[in-house]
Motif scaffolding. Structure first.
Motif, PDB file in Angstrom:
ATOM      1  N   UNK A  26       2.522  30.250   6.489  1.00 47.01           N
ATOM      2  CA  UNK A  26       2.367  29.442   7.200  1.00 47.01           C
ATOM      3  C   UNK A  26       3.533  28.842   7.823  1.00 47.01           C
ATOM      4  N   UNK A  27       5.197  29.843   7.965  1.00 50.63           N
ATOM      5  CA  UNK A  27       5.550  29.380   8.716  1.00 50.63           C
ATOM      6  C   UNK A  27       7.009  28.917   8.051  1.00 50.63           C
ATOM      7  N   UNK A  28       6.372  28.449   7.279  1.00 48.57           N
ATOM      8  CA  UNK A  28       7.543  27.944   6.905  1.00 48.57           C
ATOM      9  C   UNK A  28       8.883  28.125   5.827  1.00 48.57           C
ATOM     10  N   UNK A  29       9.760  28.181   6.068  1.00 50.68           N
ATOM     11  CA  UNK A  29      11.438  28.548   5.888  1.00 50.68           C
ATOM     12  C   UNK A  29      11.975  27.719   4.731  1.00 50.68           C
ATOM     13  N   UNK A  30      11.627  28.630   3.782  1.00 48.98           N
ATOM     14  CA  UNK A  30      12.675  28.174   2.622  1.00 48.98           C
ATOM     15  C   UNK A  30      13.863  28.768   2.123  1.00 48.98           C
ATOM     16  N   UNK A  31      14.988  28.198   1.367  1.00 48.77           N
ATOM     17  CA  UNK A  31      16.250  28.606   0.777  1.00 48.77           C
ATOM     18  C   UNK A  31      16.256  29.339  -0.248  1.00 48.77           C
ATOM     19  N   UNK A  32      14.286  29.432  -0.810  1.00 53.99           N
ATOM     20  CA  UNK A  32      14.654  31.002  -2.196  1.00 53.99           C
ATOM     21  C   UNK A  32      13.043  30.365  -2.075  1.00 53.99           C
TER      22      UNK A  32
END
Length: 78
Positions: A26-32
Motif C-alpha cells: 500500500x506504499x507505507x514505509x516502515x523502519x523494519x
C-alpha cells in the motif's frame, strides 16, 4: 545495551534503520519489517524524503539512545 533472545547483553547494534527500509504493497514505509509502525507513505511523499523526515529521525534517535526494542531480540540481523 542491546540484549539477545536469551536476555544476555550483546555489543551488536541494529543497522537496518540506516541501511534498509520496508515498503508494503500500500506504499507505507516502515523502519523494519518486524516493526508495524508506518513512518510515511511513498504515495504521499517520495521515499528519499520519507526516510529523512522528523519521525524517522526520532525513531533512529530512540535506537541510538536505548539500543534495541524487545521485538528486536529475535531478529536474525542482530
Amino acid at each position: 545495551m542491546p540484549f539477545n533472545e536469551d536476555g544476555e547483553a550483546t555489543k551488536r547494534r541494529c543497522l537496518y534503520l540506516w541501511r534498509g527500509v520496508h515498503v508494503d504493497t500500500s506504499g507505507d514505509v516502515f523502519p523494519c519489517y518486524k516493526i508495524a509502525y508506518p513512518l510515511g507513505n511513498i504515495l504521499d511523499t517520495p521515499l528519499s524524503e520519507a526516510i529523512q523526515d522528523e519521525g524517522y529521525r526520532r525513531f533512529r534517535l530512540l535506537f541510538e539512545k536505548n539500543g534495541v526494542l524487545p521485538i528486536c531480540r529475535r531478529c536474525c540481523k542482530l
